[in-house]
Design a protein around this motif. Structure first.
Motif, PDB file in Angstrom:
ATOM      1  N   ILE A 267       0.895  -1.396  -0.286  1.00  0.00           N
ATOM      2  CA  ILE A 267       0.136   0.058  -0.375  1.00  0.00           C
ATOM      3  C   ILE A 267       0.889   0.835   0.050  1.00  0.00           C
ATOM      4  N   SER A 268       2.009   1.530   1.156  1.00  0.00           N
ATOM      5  CA  SER A 268       3.535   2.421   0.679  1.00  0.00           C
ATOM      6  C   SER A 268       3.381   2.569  -0.691  1.00  0.00           C
ATOM      7  N   LYS A 269       3.205   1.439  -1.536  1.00  0.00           N
ATOM      8  CA  LYS A 269       4.404   1.990  -2.762  1.00  0.00           C
ATOM      9  C   LYS A 269       3.179   2.939  -3.522  1.00  0.00           C
ATOM     10  N   ASP A 270       2.228   2.380  -3.346  1.00  0.00           N
ATOM     11  CA  ASP A 270       1.035   2.613  -4.172  1.00  0.00           C
ATOM     12  C   ASP A 270       1.245   4.388  -3.676  1.00  0.00           C
ATOM     13  N   ALA A 271       1.193   4.199  -2.965  1.00  0.00           N
ATOM     14  CA  ALA A 271       1.018   5.548  -2.365  1.00  0.00           C
ATOM     15  C   ALA A 271       1.929   6.576  -3.027  1.00  0.00           C
ATOM     16  N   LEU A 272       3.491   5.878  -3.034  1.00  0.00           N
ATOM     17  CA  LEU A 272       3.963   6.762  -3.098  1.00  0.00           C
ATOM     18  C   LEU A 272       4.218   6.873  -4.688  1.00  0.00           C
ATOM     19  N   GLU A 273       3.989   6.059  -5.569  1.00  0.00           N
ATOM     20  CA  GLU A 273       3.715   6.279  -6.709  1.00  0.00           C
ATOM     21  C   GLU A 273       2.577   7.095  -7.413  1.00  0.00           C
ATOM     22  N   ALA A 274       1.997   6.880  -6.462  1.00  0.00           N
ATOM     23  CA  ALA A 274       0.395   8.427  -7.088  1.00  0.00           C
ATOM     24  C   ALA A 274       0.999   9.805  -6.622  1.00  0.00           C
ATOM     25  N   VAL A 275       2.367   9.809  -6.230  1.00  0.00           N
ATOM     26  CA  VAL A 275       2.891  11.503  -6.198  1.00  0.00           C
ATOM     27  C   VAL A 275       3.420  11.584  -7.185  1.00  0.00           C
ATOM     28  N   PRO A 276       2.751  13.309  -8.226  1.00  0.00           N
ATOM     29  CA  PRO A 276       2.902  13.176  -9.096  1.00  0.00           C
ATOM     30  C   PRO A 276       5.065  13.422  -9.552  1.00  0.00           C
ATOM     31  N   ARG A 277       5.218  12.850 -10.689  1.00  0.00           N
ATOM     32  CA  ARG A 277       6.713  12.142 -10.682  1.00  0.00           C
ATOM     33  C   ARG A 277       7.153  14.039 -10.929  1.00  0.00           C
ATOM     34  N   SER A 278       6.787  15.198 -11.193  1.00  0.00           N
ATOM     35  CA  SER A 278       6.717  16.571 -11.981  1.00  0.00           C
ATOM     36  C   SER A 278       7.312  17.100 -10.604  1.00  0.00           C
ATOM     37  N   TYR A 279       7.158  16.938  -8.891  1.00  0.00           N
ATOM     38  CA  TYR A 279       6.646  17.169  -8.182  1.00  0.00           C
ATOM     39  C   TYR A 279       8.603  16.705  -7.988  1.00  0.00           C
ATOM     40  N   LEU A 280       8.975  15.578  -7.974  1.00  0.00           N
ATOM     41  CA  LEU A 280      10.438  15.004  -7.893  1.00  0.00           C
ATOM     42  C   LEU A 280      11.014  15.687  -8.829  1.00  0.00           C
ATOM     43  N   ASP A 281      10.698  15.790 -10.028  1.00  0.00           N
ATOM     44  CA  ASP A 281      11.233  16.180 -10.573  1.00  0.00           C
ATOM     45  C   ASP A 281      12.126  17.780 -10.376  1.00  0.00           C
ATOM     46  N   ALA A 282      10.820  18.194  -9.796  1.00  0.00           N
ATOM     47  CA  ALA A 282      11.170  19.865  -9.514  1.00  0.00           C
ATOM     48  C   ALA A 282      12.475  19.658  -8.817  1.00  0.00           C
ATOM     49  N   SER A 283      12.005  18.973  -7.775  1.00  0.00           N
ATOM     50  CA  SER A 283      12.905  19.322  -5.852  1.00  0.00           C
ATOM     51  C   SER A 283      14.181  19.214  -6.832  1.00  0.00           C
TER      52      SER A 283
END
Lengths: 330, 285
Positions: free
Chosen positions: B159-175
């Protein structure tokens, strides 16, 4: 560039001694300090990042280690016994040593077959209703809530419920049927979910094509949607078999924990392997080789469940290739 | 005309099948509550929620078992949740493609290990280890917590994996584009964004731990006494029901059903909690 001339500059509370040509200016010094600060910060960030990387790999190694430990230890202790035909196909002994577990093996498969025969039609039917017929609304919300709650009910509660309703109230007695009915409810939410996912993965265009040709909704489901979703539904069913075979708490008070004869009728008591391990543990002292029996049975059970899990995946792949459906999952 | 009728029949049949899950819940609540009734009327809530369990003396208190359930659950989560969320971070952030699909299989297989097999392993291997290391009987809260940590690991990881995957890739890319390291991105961007999902994962893991029976039954002791240390035998709600249901009658049997009812209410409360958390997230999005 007269090297020895020393000036003291004082500005905005910052006092810097400057030997022109040798020492830095105030700005240079500030820059150097800031740069050092940034460097230190970067080094720390890099170290933290390396620590994070190492920690996640370590965690993954621990998880892998746990599975490896379980499989290796259980197999090392019991696989030799489990794969011995005299044990697997042998008659159980109540007092003597050297008993086998054949009636328990049959019980497990019999129980799984009965349960699957009930839970798959109902679960797939429910999933078809949810994905093909129902409009999102009060009914679908209620069904989802029901499935969520049902999947959270502890298995021992399923057991005592099944004992009251099926064994006593409906008068089925300790029997394969009472256990199968209990396990049907226990497995319903998962079968519903996997089936609904499989149905929803079928492209809408398939349905539109069928409906445009004049097929009714049910004809479309029967001829187009269900065949395309079959691989996913089958995987769900195989995984359900794995769970049924491994279930014990819901079985102990509905099916039974020890039988000497192979069960024939669904109305007879039986003793699935998982429940029989519990019996062997609690009544251990009755046979001197009880550890050997439980070790062997645990190893066979684990082997079976692992095979079903891996088999489900291979089956999906094979079926997907055959029917030409693209499965969303990897 | 006939065709329309058949569509109607099919539709109604499928509707009934869909309602089976709801019917199942109602049946379970009804029958467990019905069997628990005599305990409430004849022994009374004050008796049931006391510390003394002595059926021969008319005492049916379940507080010891509630304590056992809560301590083993907390223990299991303390050990299992960090491991599971770490595994999910590994899966989503670190693992190369091939390792990722391999590790996903590992977690799935771990989820498939029957609880009786895990309990048997605990009883034959782990308990003797703890016995030798501590000089105690080896059974108890510690052994049960370790077993429960293994049981909740696949649930929380998935379930954590699903939650982490649901975070938009663009958020991480921006950071990352701003020069943040992977860990900084995980800590400041990924985990805060995925927090409600991670919370749901832990709550569902908790539900799994509260309801687990067989794996705990083989390593918990058993003993009808409050745990005095990590390695003193005790009982949980599930193990008490399992071990006494077979040979109990009357009010004692009914008191065991009352424990079942408590378990039911606990797991339902967790589902309500999960729904509240997910609704909050949906509204925030």
């Amino acid at each position: 560039m007269s090297g020895l001339e020393v000036k003291t500059v004082e500005e905005e509370g910052l006092r810097v001694e400057v030997a022109a040509g040798l020492c830095e200016s105030r700005d240079e010094r500030l820059e150097r300090v800031i740069r050092q600060h940034i460097e230190r910060h970067k080094r720390r960030a890099a170290a933290a990042d390396r620590a994070f990387t190492a920690a996640t790999w370590a965690v993954a190694a621990v998880a892998l280690g746990i599975l490896a430990f379980i499989v290796i230890t259980i197999f090392a202790r019991g696989l030799g016994t489990a794969l011995n035909p005299g044990f697997l196909f042998g008659k159980p002994q109540a007092i003597k040593e050297g008993g086998g577990i054949w009636p328990m093996v049959v019980s497990s498969f019999y129980l799984a077959a009965l349960t699957v025969a009930m839970v798959v039609p109902v679960g797939v039917g429910a999933a078809v209703y949810m994905s093909e017929f129902a409009r999102e609304g009060r009914v679908t919300r209620l069904v989802r809530l029901g499935a969520d709650v049902l999947s959270s009910v502890p298995s021992v509660v399923f057991g005592i419920f099944g004992m009251v309703l099926f064994v006593v109230y409906l008068g089925l007695g300790y029997s394969l049927l009472a256990g199968a009915l209990t396990l049907t409810l226990l497995n319903l939410p998962t079968v519903m979910r996997t089936s609904e996912e499989a149905l929803r993965a079928v492209p809408v265009s398939y349905r539109e094509a069928s409906l445009a040709l004049g097929a009714s909704r049910w004809e479309t489901v029967k001829r187009v949607v269900l065949p395309s979703a079959a691989p996913g539904i089958t995987t769900g069913a195989v995984l359900a078999v794995g769970r049924i075979v491994g279930e014990s708490a819901a079985v102990i008070y509905t099916v039974g924990i020890f039988v000497r004869k192979i069960p024939v009728s669904p109305l007879q008591p039986a003793a699935p392997m998982a429940a029989h391990i519990w019996h062997t543990y609690t009544e251990g002292a009755l046979v001197s080789d009880w550890m050997r029996i439980a070790n062997g049975e645990a190893a066979f059970l684990l082997l079976l469940v692992l095979a079903l899990n891996l088999g489900a995946r291979l089956l999906t792949r094979a079926l997907a290739k055959k029917t030409g459906t693209v499965k969303g999952n990897e | 005309m006939q065709g329309i009728d058949r569509e109607w029949i099919v539709r109604k049949t499928l509707f009934v099948m869909a309602m089976m899950a709801v019917l199942g819940v109602l049946l379970i609540v009804f029958f467990v509550a019905r069997e628990a009734m005599p305990a409430f009327t004849q022994a009374g809530p004050a008796n049931l929620f006391s510390s003394a369990w002595d059926p021969a003396g008319g005492r049916y208190g379940m507080l010891i078992f509630i304590t056992g359930t809560l301590t083993t659950t907390v223990g299991g989560l303390l050990l299992g949740a960090p491991l599971a969320i770490g595994s999910a971070l590994f899966l989503t952030q670190m693992a190369p493609r091939r390792v990722r699909s391999f590790f996903t299989r590992v977690v799935e297989l771990l989820a498939g290990v029957p609880s009786i097999v895990l309990g048997w392993l605990g009883f034959t291997v782990m308990v003797p280890w703890i016995r030798e290391a501590t000089g105690s009987p080896g059974t108890g809260i510690l052994a049960a917590s370790i077993i429960l940590a293994i049981m909740v690991l696949p649930t929380i990881t998935a379930i954590s994996k699903d939650a982490l995957e649901a975070v938009p890739r663009s958020y991480l890319d921006a950071s990352l584009a701003m020069g943040a390291t992977r860990w900084q991105t995980v800590r400041r961007v990924l985990i805060p964004s995925a927090k409600p999902g991670l919370l749901v994962a832990v709550i569902l893991g908790m539900g799994r731990a509260i309801g687990e029976t067989m794996a705990v039954a083989l390593v918990i002791g058993p003993a009808t006494a409050y745990p005095t240390s990590l390695t003193s035998p005790t009982h949980t709600l599930t193990t008490k029901i399992l071990m006494e249901m077979g040979e109990s009658t009357g009010v004692q049997r009914s008191a065991l059903f009352a424990m079942g009812l408590v378990l039911l209410l606990l797991s339902m409360a967790l589902i309500v909690l999960v729904r509240a958390v997910t609704r909050e997230r949906r509204e925030a999005a």
